[in-house]
Design a protein around this motif. Sequence first.
Motif, PDB file in Angstrom:
ATOM      1  N   LEU A 144       0.813  -1.226   0.000  1.00 54.87           N
ATOM      2  CA  LEU A 144       0.000   0.000   0.000  1.00 54.87           C
ATOM      3  C   LEU A 144       0.839   1.265   0.000  1.00 54.87           C
ATOM      4  CD1 LEU A 144      -2.789  -1.054   2.537  1.00 54.87           C
ATOM      5  CD2 LEU A 144      -2.956  -0.933   0.044  1.00 54.87           C
ATOM      6  N   GLY A 145       2.079   1.189   0.504  1.00 58.39           N
ATOM      7  CA  GLY A 145       2.930   2.362   0.439  1.00 58.39           C
ATOM      8  C   GLY A 145       3.492   2.848   1.761  1.00 58.39           C
ATOM      9  N   MET A 146       3.316   2.110   2.824  1.00 63.10           N
ATOM     10  CA  MET A 146       3.812   2.571   4.123  1.00 63.10           C
ATOM     11  C   MET A 146       5.265   2.165   4.325  1.00 63.10           C
ATOM     12  SD  MET A 146       1.510   4.383   5.306  1.00 63.10           S
ATOM     13  CE  MET A 146       2.338   4.676   6.853  1.00 63.10           C
ATOM     14  N   SER A 147       6.149   2.732   3.527  1.00 61.69           N
ATOM     15  CA  SER A 147       7.572   2.468   3.658  1.00 61.69           C
ATOM     16  C   SER A 147       8.346   3.597   3.009  1.00 61.69           C
ATOM     17  CB  SER A 147       7.944   1.131   3.002  1.00 61.69           C
ATOM     18  OG  SER A 147       7.725   1.193   1.612  1.00 61.69           O
ATOM     19  N   ALA A 148       9.584   3.761   3.437  1.00 61.79           N
ATOM     20  CA  ALA A 148      10.444   4.763   2.827  1.00 61.79           C
ATOM     21  C   ALA A 148      10.887   4.283   1.456  1.00 61.79           C
ATOM     22  CB  ALA A 148      11.660   5.023   3.718  1.00 61.79           C
ATOM     23  N   GLY A 149      11.179   5.223   0.577  1.00 55.60           N
ATOM     24  CA  GLY A 149      11.633   4.861  -0.756  1.00 55.60           C
ATOM     25  C   GLY A 149      11.467   6.010  -1.725  1.00 55.60           C
ATOM     26  N   SER A 150      11.714   5.731  -2.992  1.00 58.15           N
ATOM     27  CA  SER A 150      11.521   6.740  -4.036  1.00 58.15           C
ATOM     28  C   SER A 150      10.040   7.058  -4.179  1.00 58.15           C
ATOM     29  CB  SER A 150      12.082   6.239  -5.369  1.00 58.15           C
ATOM     30  OG  SER A 150      13.467   5.986  -5.259  1.00 58.15           O
TER      31      SER A 150
END
Length: 328
Positions: free
Chosen positions: A191-197
């Motif tokens: 879903l998107g709950m992480s650090a990254g580009s």
Amino acid sequence: MSKILFISGAPHIHSSESVKKIMWGVVIALIPTLLVSVFFFGFAALSLVGVSVAACLFFEWAITKYLLKRPSTVGDGSAMITGLLLAFNLPPELPFWMVILGAFVAIGIAKMAFGGLGNNPFNPALVGRAFLLVSFPVEMTKWTAPKPLFGNFAVDATTGATPLSYIKEMLGNGMGMNEILANLHASDLFLGMSAGSLGEVSELAILIGGVYMLYKRIISWHVPVAFVGCAFVFTSILWMVDPTQFIPPTIHLVSGGMLLGAVFMATDMVTSPMTSAGKLIFGAFCGILTILIRDFGAYPEGVSFAILIMNAFVPLLNRLFPPKRFGY
């Protein structure tokens, strides 16, 4: 005899498709990823995307007008796609001057130096990212944890490692894989709950765009399925051999830029093979190289380098698997 009708070679097929229509279709497919990146990283993400797109449009216009002295190609949408994909491959807090420099390399060196759209052997956005990563490794690996605009989440942005870099670092410190994975959940990464580009945080948004492009027949299924499928099989084998040292396949698929690369960058019609057989081989080796770099290399991510390496083999794949002649 004053009016001469010039007829090109066969086949004479009429179609509503055009380069401009296809490119703007890709732009539409990137909108879900853009919206999610703004949601998770705030308006700083929107600013970075704006700078990247504006810089790519400007450099293509300026080079076309003053160096190549040809009609402007800015309106075909290809420069906008390069700007979007370049931004999606960058950390949210990267300084704007670096973004502009990356845009110049992507458009000026990787694209226009070869003659413009249709002539570039390598994906321009990935060339820009690779240049920035090699030139500014510290700034390109400063990640910002998500800070959604709405919801019960942290208000202030904090620095953090991407899931893949976190796993590699913890393994190097002697921590067991089970202990590492206790802090990572595939659903959160999906879903998107992480650090990254910007563009790699939400796999769901990428899949929505991919389904749209498949529906519009902008891309075919061959490269994404071969890319992700071979990566899944390869990581499954490694994980079964030694689950204490190798990352589970599900974590690999929802971490980093694998889906972004498989759906939006490896499918670039200019830098990918023309035939279905060539696309399957191209995608398969992209997936295998990505895992080799991730699991056995010093760098925790390998999608960009894998695609760029395989871009170099596209002319060979086109010779080995040429399209059939019309009417053959």
